[in-house]
Design a protein around this motif. Structure first.
Motif, short mmCIF file in Angstrom:
data_model
loop_
_atom_site.label_atom_id
_atom_site.label_comp_id
_atom_site.label_asym_id
_atom_site.label_seq_id
_atom_site.Cartn_x
_atom_site.Cartn_y
_atom_site.Cartn_z
N LYS A 178 0.84 -1.19 0.00
CA LYS A 178 0.00 0.00 0.00
C LYS A 178 0.88 1.24 0.00
N SER A 179 0.29 2.34 -0.42
CA SER A 179 0.99 3.62 -0.44
C SER A 179 1.31 4.05 0.99
N LEU A 180 2.52 4.54 1.23
CA LEU A 180 2.95 4.95 2.55
C LEU A 180 2.86 6.47 2.72
N GLU A 181 2.50 6.89 3.90
CA GLU A 181 2.54 8.30 4.24
C GLU A 181 3.99 8.74 4.37
N TRP A 182 4.20 10.07 4.35
CA TRP A 182 5.56 10.62 4.34
C TRP A 182 6.38 10.09 5.50
N ASP A 183 5.83 10.12 6.72
CA ASP A 183 6.57 9.68 7.90
C ASP A 183 6.97 8.21 7.79
N ASP A 184 6.07 7.39 7.26
CA ASP A 184 6.37 5.96 7.11
C ASP A 184 7.45 5.73 6.06
N ARG A 185 7.39 6.49 4.96
CA ARG A 185 8.45 6.38 3.94
C ARG A 185 9.80 6.75 4.53
N GLU A 186 9.83 7.83 5.30
CA GLU A 186 11.09 8.25 5.91
C GLU A 186 11.64 7.17 6.85
N ALA A 187 10.75 6.51 7.57
CA ALA A 187 11.18 5.44 8.48
C ALA A 187 11.77 4.27 7.70
N VAL A 188 11.15 3.91 6.58
CA VAL A 188 11.69 2.83 5.75
C VAL A 188 13.04 3.22 5.18
N LYS A 189 13.18 4.44 4.72
CA LYS A 189 14.45 4.90 4.16
C LYS A 189 15.55 4.88 5.23
N ARG A 190 15.21 5.28 6.44
CA ARG A 190 16.21 5.25 7.51
C ARG A 190 16.62 3.81 7.84
N GLU A 191 15.66 2.90 7.82
CA GLU A 191 15.94 1.52 8.19
C GLU A 191 16.78 0.80 7.16
N PHE A 192 16.50 1.05 5.88
CA PHE A 192 17.14 0.23 4.84
C PHE A 192 18.16 0.99 3.98
N ALA A 193 18.09 2.31 3.91
CA ALA A 193 18.92 3.05 2.95
C ALA A 193 19.60 4.27 3.57
N ASN A 194 19.88 4.19 4.86
CA ASN A 194 20.57 5.29 5.54
C ASN A 194 19.87 6.64 5.34
N GLY A 195 18.55 6.61 5.20
CA GLY A 195 17.79 7.84 5.06
C GLY A 195 17.73 8.39 3.66
#
Length: 377
Positions: A178-195
């Motif tokens: 599903k489409s992620l909200e901005w805060d959730d996308r940022e959390a995924v980026k921090r977890e897997f791609a150093n932000g």
């Protein structure tokens, strides 16, 4: 009713590599049909953590080796001999094969015919066996389940006489995509791609999946853009792709490549929802499931041009010329720089369809297995 299931392919049916499509369909089918008994025959150890419905009996018949004759012996002798003890009423081959010596009514599931071009994910010996016997499997099967219009066209080109046997199953997709909200996308980026923003590739590490061309195109993009964008690979290593894995530590931009070899569906859904764009490099698969997943997550797609990718992406994806590596770099650069293009592609994603986590596909497969038997012309 007793159903014998050749479940050997489930040992390698992983979410990031194949979408775990066969696993999803057969387990859904077993849950839908609690009054019937299913026996799953594996050719090796059952994957850890695989939990079976109460009406499933797993049986391990270890392969005696990996040579072609070992595969033949397992399918034509070990499997039929083991099935007799359970007195099955029908057979289901999840890997597109069936024992030609058996007289059971049989249904087979076929994802694609890439093995005819030696471009399948199977081992070389398995591809050799499939090339030799698939026409016989198609002729003997009472019904043939497929997953896309792409595979339908491939099969009808290869064996026009089996047209009446084909049953195209509806596509399923977990509602975790599903489409992620901005805060959730940022959390995924921090977890897997150093932000950082990242391109996502969901495919096993295998030469047929064009992983090296993606590496080269990403290198060219990094030299051109001088940005912090990352490349995330979600998919397991395969024996055929070992050279790619061995070369990764010497890759110039290795610090910008994140490899996640064992992502489950929940992780894949988060990775997909958090991606800046999906790169779909697979040309020989019959079902471009990662493209559908990206659409569900409102993530744009760049696909190396191929039939399954076109079927899934339609007008909502960019397609790169498979013979021109610079074209893939150009497409990646355009989608990275041009927000308007990105928005335009997202606007062309079809209205959200009713993906049903393979419920309808399982119902259609059961109908193919138990409904009126089609007749060859």
């Amino acid at each position: 009713m007793q159903i014998a299931v050749n479940a050997a392919c489930l040992r390698r049916d992983l979410p990031a590599d194949t979408g775990a499509v066969a696993t999803q369909i057969i387990f859904t089918l077993c849950r839908q049909q609690p009054e019937h008994q299913f026996t799953f025959f594996f050719d090796g150890d059952i994957p850890a953590g695989m939990e079976f419905p109460p009406n499933v009996t797993p049986v391990v018949l270890p392969l005696r080796g990996n040579r072609a004759w070992h595969l033949y012996w397992w399918l034509e002798w070990q499997l039929p001999r083991a099935m007799k003890a359970f007195k099955p009423d029908m057979y289901l081959g999840l890997d597109g094969t069936l024992p030609l010596r058996s007289k059971l009514p049989s249904t087979i599931l076929i994802r694609d015919l890439s093995f005819l071009l030696d471009a399948g994910l199977q081992s070389p010996n398995q591809q050799k066996q499939l090339k030799k016997n698939t026409m016989d499997y198609l002729w003997k099967a009472r019904s043939i389940a497929i997953l896309s219009e792409t595979t339908r066209e491939e099969l009808l080109d290869y064996a026009p006489s089996v047209a009446k046997k084909l049953c195209q199953l509806d596509i399923g997709l977990s509602d975790q995509y599903k489409s992620l909200e901005w805060d959730d996308r940022e959390a995924v980026k921090r977890e897997f791609a150093n932000g950082s923003e990242y391109f996502l590739v969901t495919a096993s590490i295998h030469p047929r999946n064009n992983i090296m061309p993606v590496f080269k195109a990403f290198s060219a993009l990094k030299r051109r853009q001088l940005s912090s964008i990352k490349l995330v690979l979600a998919g397991s290593a395969t024996p055929a792709g070992q050279e790619i894995v061995d070369a990764m530590p010497s890759y110039k931009f290795r610090n910008d490549v994140i490899w996640i070899p064992d992502a489950d569906i929940e992780t894949l859904a988060r990775l997909t929802g958090g991606a800046y764009a999906m790169i779909y490099p697979v040309r020989m698969d019959g079902l471009a499931l990662p493209v559908y997943a990206a659409q569900q997550c409102q993530v744009p797609v760049i696909a190396i041009d191929g039939k399954a990718g076109r079927e899934a992406g339609a007008d909502s994806a960019l397609y790169s010329d498979p013979s021109n590596l610079d074209d893939l770099t150009e497409k990646m650069s355009r989608i990275y720089k041009d927000e308007q293009l990105r928005s335009l592609l997202l606007s062309k994603i079809p209205a959200s369809r009713a993906f049903n986590s393979w419920e309808r596909a399982a119902e259609e497969l059961w109908q193919a297995m138990t409904g009126p038997m089609p007749q060859n012309p």
